[in-house]
Enzyme design. Structure first.
Site, PDB file in Angstrom:
ATOM      1  N   GLY A   8       6.772  -4.765   3.757  1.00 32.89           N
ATOM      2  CA  GLY A   8       7.129  -4.091   2.403  1.00 32.89           C
ATOM      3  C   GLY A   8       8.115  -3.024   2.750  1.00 32.89           C
ATOM      4  O   GLY A   8       8.878  -3.027   3.879  1.00 32.89           O
ATOM      5  N   CYS A   9       8.081  -1.871   2.268  1.00 37.82           N
ATOM      6  CA  CYS A   9       8.751  -0.562   2.655  1.00 37.82           C
ATOM      7  C   CYS A   9       8.150   0.102   3.577  1.00 37.82           C
ATOM      8  O   CYS A   9       7.743   1.280   3.305  1.00 37.82           O
ATOM      9  CB  CYS A   9       9.432   0.046   1.270  1.00 37.82           C
ATOM     10  SG  CYS A   9      10.435  -0.973   0.278  1.00 37.82           S
ATOM     11  N   VAL A  10       7.441  -0.533   4.320  1.00 34.75           N
ATOM     12  CA  VAL A  10       6.824   0.038   5.299  1.00 34.75           C
ATOM     13  C   VAL A  10       7.032  -0.193   6.941  1.00 34.75           C
ATOM     14  O   VAL A  10       7.625  -1.094   7.083  1.00 34.75           O
ATOM     15  CB  VAL A  10       5.100  -0.164   5.218  1.00 34.75           C
ATOM     16  CG1 VAL A  10       4.700  -0.001   3.817  1.00 34.75           C
ATOM     17  CG2 VAL A  10       4.914  -1.802   5.539  1.00 34.75           C
TER      18      VAL A  10
END
Lengths: 107, 257, 516
Positions: free
Chosen positions: A105-107
């Site tokens: 994800g945005c991780v």
């Protein structure tokens, strides 16, 4: 499809089926990354698995660090320490050794 | 009339025809193609008046290009303005009857040919010597500059280097094109080259990168007002889809729960 | 730290000489059939892919004026060639914006223009063959759609539009990117990019509530699915999971606590990010926006606020009204219901920075700025916020408001060099669907221009803290900062700075609890 000790893995080295996981697989994955699993590593791996089995998702890094602080002492309950155990990130590398899917994800 | 005159006269109308039809087609195409989303680029104006100012700054000053590269801006800007001045200076040739006072005063615009050539040579040099720009250049990109340089240089030879064509013939030929009262054109090679390349330029306008001229006005990143939160912006095809599919989308969403 | 050979940071950025094929390769991992089919795309590359691709190009140019005009208008002036962080970082000429567009434009010319049909060599028109498709896949996944090139283009040509169009064409023929499409599958199924189910989310929020109370002695809520809240907070799911993001989430909670405005998050729409934009799909993007509309309707909120997520804010600010009628002017039944429900005294949607800024202006928040005195802060303008949105409905508000919020919470603030901030900001190197480990070399190299500017600020102003309002930027910086000899922990959320300095008062959120 690539395999590790007979278990199918994806192109990023994560187990396709969580049920295939074994301690030997964790050891073999760690060996590939030149890491020798210490008791501290196992604390992380075991917590990740326990949490995942309960919630069907890996714990947030914050929750992981707090859990580790409880188990191994406050000085080790921080992300710097976890990164020293898992240089590619406690979430990503830890999850891989623990047989969990990769959190992306945005991780 | 000589064969040359006939051919050049036909050439002129042919190029104009391609220009008008082709350009109209492209302009209609641009205006009919919907812009489905608001995509103004920063610094984006919040009002219509801001868009107007932005377009003025882009079209007359090449503001973004100035920010990007001072050399490209310098060569490009002087070339385009020189081209405008030279275009105005040429209007007198085509004016039927007595040339209006104001056009007679544009005699000095002929000196714009110097910045024109300097600008074009600068742009050509960048294309040849800067590795990045050489990489992105196609043969047509060089040819376009060579075409313009040839037009400019042939014009300068006729204006400043005493290769004057018969100016009476030039006037009557040019006027004749407008009034459909066709007449003989000067047969000097340099003059023929000059106008032939101009006709080519006119003809390729709608099928080449010269479409940047109408394109800039249709560019959604430049011409949109940044007010999507306040006013709904929706394209015809998206609206169509919405009315066709509205129910099914809501059903899909229900299913997910 | 990822092992990629990079040069030491230069004192100033020199435009590199081109090195052909420096970043040639296979591109990121491709999506499996299962992932592709979830989104309604073919599972694998279809038999007649060339024909379908050309048809899709025709459809795209007829539906998107941007694509049509941008393909025609480029004069190859070269203004953009040195503006892309990926070109500056990799020297690969196909990472120059115009050359990247030309991969698509050359095929457009071949099939859709007179000159390209009859004189292909003359105008650089090319066929869409296997080699070209490989280049498309590789190089359109080396574009973070940051739009910096468009700021400098005399015609406003936006490479992001072309890269989105190309990615959509590729998806339609069955060639999709694993990272983006897998995430999109999850948001459609579970409601967020991570695929974090509701119980895990609830547990995480409870854990954070405990943490805040333990640290401050004050009970601050992080409510989920509270049907009587005024505000629906939609934030990137990274805020629930990753570091340093989670401290930003704590910051939002504290701000809401102090404001007295009741708020909630939604387990159904627990994601602000919308990767539908990255793959250029209007439909997929719309599905994401409709999810949020539905959550807002179901929860009966009167305001929608978006958390710190760059492209989410572009989608919310610029596209939500178009896609799903969140805002004014839509006429379908649900949009009308939402319009009646939402409070027209506030812009809808609003950014959390706008919300916090308003509270600061009204004197509702009190800060102890000395709590941030160990920090010398600079602000990284995230590209989608900087170049694709606004805040506060004032010109350049998207640059002003975040800085004002930081300055309200910190005594020491210094901007990075002028050419690298605001509308000219350099991308973090990980945006646009590239924040994946299989692109790590590109991410590290592409971060170089931002890192160089940061180093200058470190040397000139002693900057030791980099604040951002984008989940991707935060994750990307955490990862690449060590490659450039920076402390990976120097990246923080703007709302972490707010959180650390905000003086909390003990007003238990009675309104919210009573109504539960």
């Amino acid at each position: 499809m690539a395999e590790i000790l007979g278990a199918e893995i994806d192109e990023e080295g994560f187990l396709l089926k969580m049920a295939d996981w074994s301690e030997e697989i964790a050891l073999a994955m760690a060996a590939e990354d030149d890491i020798e699993l210490s008791p501290e590593h196992w604390e992380v791996i075991n917590f990740l698995r326990e949490y995942f089995i309960e919630y069907e998702f890996a714990p947030a890094v914050r929750i992981l660090t707090k859990a580790i602080a409880k188990k191994l002492g406050n000085d080790k309950g921080n992300s710097r320490y976890l990164y020293s155990l898992f240089p590619y990130g406690p979430a990503k590398q830890g999850c891989r050794f623990a047989g969990l899917p990769k959190p992306t994800g945005c991780v | 009339m000589s064969l040359t005159s006939i051919i050049f006269t036909l050439f002129c109308y042919l190029s104009l025809l391609i220009f008008v039809i082709g350009l109209s087609y492209k302009i209609i195409q641009y205006s009919r193609t919907p812009a489905p989303l608001k995509i103004p680029i920063a610094p984006a104006p919040l009002k219509r008046s801001g868009v107007f100012m932005r377009m003025v700054a882009e079209v007359f000053l090449f503001k973004s290009l100035f920010k990007a590269s001072k050399w490209t801006w310098f060569f490009g800007w002087i070339f385009h303005w020189a081209l405008v001045l030279l275009f105005i200076r040429h209007l007198g040739y085509f004016w039927p009857g007595d040339t209006p006072e104001v056009l007679l005063k544009t005699e000095s615009f002929k000196y714009a040919s110097f910045p024109l050539i300097i600008g074009l040579m600068g742009l050509l040099a960048r294309r040849i010597f800067v590795d990045r720009i050489r990489y992105i250049s196609s043969p047509s990109d060089y040819l376009m500059l060579i075409l313009l340089i040839t037009i400019g240089a042939s014009g300068m030879l006729m204006t400043f280097a005493l290769y004057y064509p018969n100016m009476g013939l030039v006037y009557s030929f040019a006027e004749g094109l407008v009034t459909l009262n066709w007449s003989e054109l000067p047969s000097d090679l340099i003059f023929l080259v000059h106008i032939f390349f101009v006709f080519i330029l006119i003809a390729i306008f709608p099928i080449s990168k010269l479409l940047h001229a109408p394109g800039v006005f249709f560019s959604p990143t430049l011409n949109q007002v940044d007010n999507a939160r306040k006013r709904r912006h929706i394209s015809s095809w998206a609206m169509q889809k919405e009315t066709d599919k509205e129910v099914s989308i809501e059903q899909n969403l229900e299913k997910d729960e | 730290m990822a092992e990629v050979d990079i040069d030491k940071l230069p004192t100033y950025i020199e435009i590199p000489a081109i090195q052909k094929d420096a970043m040639a390769g296979d591109g990121p991992f491709k999506a499996s059939a299962e992932i592709q089919e979830q989104l309604g795309f073919p599972g694998e590359k279809i038999e007649n892919w060339q024909q379908v691709a050309i048809e899709k190009m025709a459809e795209t140019t007829s539906k998107y004026r941007s694509v049509q005009v941008f393909l025609d208008a480029c004069v190859k002036c070269g203004a953009c060639t040195d503006k892309c962080h990926y070109y500056l970082g990799t020297s690969d000429p196909k990472n120059m914006p115009v050359a990247r567009q030309d991969l698509f434009r050359s095929v457009y010319r071949r099939h859709f223009t007179f000159a390209g049909k009859y004189f292909p060599k003359l105008v650089g028109a090319k066929e869409l063959d296997d080699a070209m498709l490989d280049d498309w896949y590789n190089y359109f996944h080396q574009c973070s759609q940051c739009r910096r090139c468009a700021v400098f283009c005399p015609y406003g040509i936006d490479t992001a539009e072309i890269s989105m169009a190309a990615r959509e064409v590729m998806n339609v023929i069955g060639v999709g990117q694993k990272y983006s499409n897998q995430i999109l599958g999850r948001i459609n199924k579970i409601g967020n990019n991570l695929g974090m189910p509701e119980p895990a989310l609830r547990d995480t929020l409870l854990d954070l509530e405990e943490e805040i109370e333990k640290e401050t002695g004050i009970a601050v809520n992080l409510p989920l699915d509270n049907e009587h809240a005024e505000v629906l907070m939609v934030t990137p799911s990274a805020d629930f999971f990753a570091e340093p993001h989670i401290d930003g989430l704590i910051g939002y909670a504290k701000v809401f606590h102090q404001s007295g405005v009741t708020w909630t998050m939604s387990s159904y729409a627990s994601e602000a990010a919308n990767f539908g934009m990255f793959i250029g799909s209007y439909e997929v993007m719309r599905q994401g926006a409709l999810r949020i509309r539905k959550a807002a309707l179901d929860l009966g909120v009167s305001r929608i606020i978006v958390g710190e997520c760059g492209h989410a804010w572009r989608v919310a600010y610029s596209f939500w009204n178009t896609l799903s009628g969140i805002g004014g002017g839509a006429s379908d039944e649900y949009a009308l219901k939402l319009q009646r429900q939402l409070d027209s005294n506030y812009p809808q949607p609003q950014h959390i920075i706008e919300f916090t800024y308003d509270l600061i202006q009204k004197g509702i928040l009190t800060f102890d700025k000395t709590k941030n005195d160990h920090r010398k802060v600079t602000f990284h303008d995230s590209c989608n916020v900087a170049r694709g949105s606004n805040m506060g409905d004032i010109e350049n508000g998207q640059f002003i408001l975040p800085r004002e919020v930081i300055k309200a919470a910190c005594n020491h603030f210094a901007d990075m060099p002028k050419a690298t901030i605001k509308s000219s900001t350099f991308c973090c190197g990980g945006g646009g669907g590239l924040l994946t480990d299989d692109l790590i070399e590109l991410r590290i190299k592409g971060a170089m221009p931002r890192m160089q500017a940061l180093k200058q600020s470190q040397e000139n102003d002693g900057v030791n803290t980099l604040a951002a309002i984008c989940a991707i930027c935060k994750s990307q910086f955490s990862k690449v900062l060590p490659n450039y000899d920076f402390d990976p922990y120097m990246i923080v959320s703007v709302h972490q700075l707010v959180s650390d300095a905000l003086v909390l008062s003990d007003k238990s959120q009675t309104k919210a609890e009573d109504s539960l």
